[in-house]
Design an enzyme around this catalytic site. Structure first.
Site, PDB file in Angstrom:
ATOM      1  N   ASN A  13      23.347  24.378   5.539  1.00  0.00           N
ATOM      2  CA  ASN A  13      23.952  24.829   4.288  1.00  0.00           C
ATOM      3  C   ASN A  13      24.475  23.837   3.340  1.00  0.00           C
ATOM      4  O   ASN A  13      25.796  23.407   3.505  1.00  0.00           O
ATOM      5  CB  ASN A  13      24.820  26.056   4.378  1.00  0.00           C
ATOM      6  CG  ASN A  13      25.196  26.736   3.216  1.00  0.00           C
ATOM      7  OD1 ASN A  13      25.380  26.348   2.293  1.00  0.00           O
ATOM      8  ND2 ASN A  13      25.409  28.102   3.436  1.00  0.00           N
ATOM      9  N   LYS A  16      28.181  24.606   1.643  1.00  0.00           N
ATOM     10  CA  LYS A  16      29.152  24.544   2.670  1.00  0.00           C
ATOM     11  C   LYS A  16      29.528  22.966   2.717  1.00  0.00           C
ATOM     12  O   LYS A  16      30.708  22.696   2.505  1.00  0.00           O
ATOM     13  CB  LYS A  16      28.770  24.808   4.087  1.00  0.00           C
ATOM     14  CG  LYS A  16      29.159  26.269   4.325  1.00  0.00           C
ATOM     15  CD  LYS A  16      28.295  26.602   5.607  1.00  0.00           C
ATOM     16  CE  LYS A  16      28.731  26.572   6.794  1.00  0.00           C
ATOM     17  NZ  LYS A  16      28.265  27.615   7.872  1.00  0.00           N
ATOM     18  N   ASP A  69      31.454  27.548  11.230  1.00  0.00           N
ATOM     19  CA  ASP A  69      30.910  29.006  11.392  1.00  0.00           C
ATOM     20  C   ASP A  69      31.632  29.960  10.605  1.00  0.00           C
ATOM     21  O   ASP A  69      32.971  30.101  10.887  1.00  0.00           O
ATOM     22  CB  ASP A  69      30.897  29.567  12.822  1.00  0.00           C
ATOM     23  CG  ASP A  69      29.482  30.533  12.751  1.00  0.00           C
ATOM     24  OD1 ASP A  69      28.360  30.220  12.797  1.00  0.00           O
ATOM     25  OD2 ASP A  69      29.635  31.729  13.257  1.00  0.00           O
ATOM     26  N   GLY A 142      25.696  32.355  -1.922  1.00  0.00           N
ATOM     27  CA  GLY A 142      26.089  33.387  -0.539  1.00  0.00           C
ATOM     28  C   GLY A 142      27.008  34.493  -1.017  1.00  0.00           C
ATOM     29  O   GLY A 142      26.447  35.128  -2.084  1.00  0.00           O
ATOM     30  N   LYS A 162      38.359  27.772  -6.127  1.00  0.00           N
ATOM     31  CA  LYS A 162      38.111  28.287  -4.912  1.00  0.00           C
ATOM     32  C   LYS A 162      38.501  27.280  -3.863  1.00  0.00           C
ATOM     33  O   LYS A 162      38.893  27.977  -2.785  1.00  0.00           O
ATOM     34  CB  LYS A 162      36.558  28.429  -4.899  1.00  0.00           C
ATOM     35  CG  LYS A 162      36.082  28.994  -3.425  1.00  0.00           C
ATOM     36  CD  LYS A 162      34.356  29.060  -3.440  1.00  0.00           C
ATOM     37  CE  LYS A 162      34.017  29.529  -1.928  1.00  0.00           C
ATOM     38  NZ  LYS A 162      32.703  29.319  -1.771  1.00  0.00           N
ATOM     39  N   HIS A 167      38.834  30.189   2.730  1.00  0.00           N
ATOM     40  CA  HIS A 167      38.984  30.115   4.182  1.00  0.00           C
ATOM     41  C   HIS A 167      38.666  28.925   4.727  1.00  0.00           C
ATOM     42  O   HIS A 167      39.226  28.270   5.688  1.00  0.00           O
ATOM     43  CB  HIS A 167      37.910  31.140   4.858  1.00  0.00           C
ATOM     44  CG  HIS A 167      36.454  31.332   4.170  1.00  0.00           C
ATOM     45  ND1 HIS A 167      36.089  31.002   2.747  1.00  0.00           N
ATOM     46  CD2 HIS A 167      35.223  31.021   4.613  1.00  0.00           C
ATOM     47  CE1 HIS A 167      35.058  31.003   2.702  1.00  0.00           C
ATOM     48  NE2 HIS A 167      34.272  31.083   3.704  1.00  0.00           N
ATOM     49  N   ARG A 168      37.750  28.100   4.046  1.00  0.00           N
ATOM     50  CA  ARG A 168      37.056  26.660   4.375  1.00  0.00           C
ATOM     51  C   ARG A 168      38.195  25.929   4.058  1.00  0.00           C
ATOM     52  O   ARG A 168      38.394  24.949   5.103  1.00  0.00           O
ATOM     53  CB  ARG A 168      35.959  26.575   3.629  1.00  0.00           C
ATOM     54  CG  ARG A 168      35.330  24.951   3.769  1.00  0.00           C
ATOM     55  CD  ARG A 168      33.943  25.046   3.135  1.00  0.00           C
ATOM     56  NE  ARG A 168      33.143  26.035   3.594  1.00  0.00           N
ATOM     57  CZ  ARG A 168      32.716  27.055   3.008  1.00  0.00           C
ATOM     58  NH1 ARG A 168      33.239  27.456   1.584  1.00  0.00           N
ATOM     59  NH2 ARG A 168      31.803  27.938   3.626  1.00  0.00           N
TER      60      ARG A 168
END
Ligand code: ITT
Length: 182
Positions: A13, A16, A69, A142, A162, A167-168
């Site tokens: 991805n 990501k 993940d 996504g 963002k 979360h990343r």
């Protein structure tokens, strides 16, 4: 000071990777990228999936690697799609998720970053609470157009900061704090 490293981010991805690269660079860490779809074990645990992916990635690269993940966990669906988020996105997509929901729209994004080299395997987990919007908003990748940030009333796809709150970001921060002190 920027620290060049042999560290490789392995993922199929590109979105990501691009976000991870910017985030890690802001912590002073430069990474390489290997675009590769790694086999994923079936498990209810993002951590187990990520650690196994990292091990496979290390065996392929023979360099220190990180993989990520993620899962979108929706309260009213008992945490679904969770570890199956990638499959669900490819099959029913954002419209399919919106069609499943009624009143309770609470959700969270979880990221697990897993590191592997020839001696160490370690993982770092973080979450971000939010809601599922009623319609898709903004042009993100996504689940970004349906993940609503309650405090700013924008979806991830509409929000220009963002990478400062995701979360990343949170999982990579934990990882960098450890990695840069190793
Ligand atoms: P890998 O090759 O790295 O596994 P992937 O896209 O299959 O890439 P995951 O298995 O971690 O990644 O699946 C997580 C799913 O959640 C996938 O559909 C992503 O598009 C989505 N996702 C993860 N983080 C996201 C983010 O920040 N914004 C929007 N969608 C996200």
């Amino acid at each position: 000071m920027q620290q060049l490293s042999d560290l490789v981010f392995v993922s199929s991805n590109t979105h990501k990777y691009q976000e991870a690269k910017k985030i890690l660079s802001s912590f002073g860490l430069e990474i390489q990228f290997l675009k590769l779809e790694l086999e994923e074990i079936q498990s209810n645990s993002l951590k187990k999936i990520a650690l196994k992916k990292a091990k496979n990635a290390f065996l392929k690269c023979q360099k220190p690697v990180i993989v990520e993940d993620d899962g979108l966990f929706i309260d009213s669906l008992g945490g679904f799609p969770g570890p199956y988020s990638s499959y669900v996105f490819k099959t029913i997509g954002n419209d399919g998720i919106l069609n499943l929901l009624t009143r309770n729209r609470k959700a969270k994004f979880v990221s697990v970053i897993a590191y592997c080299d020839n001696t160490i395997q370690k993982s770092f987990e973080a979450k971000l609470d939010g809601k599922i919007s009623t319609v898709q908003k903004g042009k993100g990748w996504g689940y970004d157009p349906i993940f609503l940030l309650e405090n700013v009333k924008k979806t991830f796809a509409e929000y220009d900061k963002k990478n400062n709150i995701s979360h990343r970001f949170k999982a990579l921060k934990k990882f960098s704090n450890w990695y840069l002190r190793m």
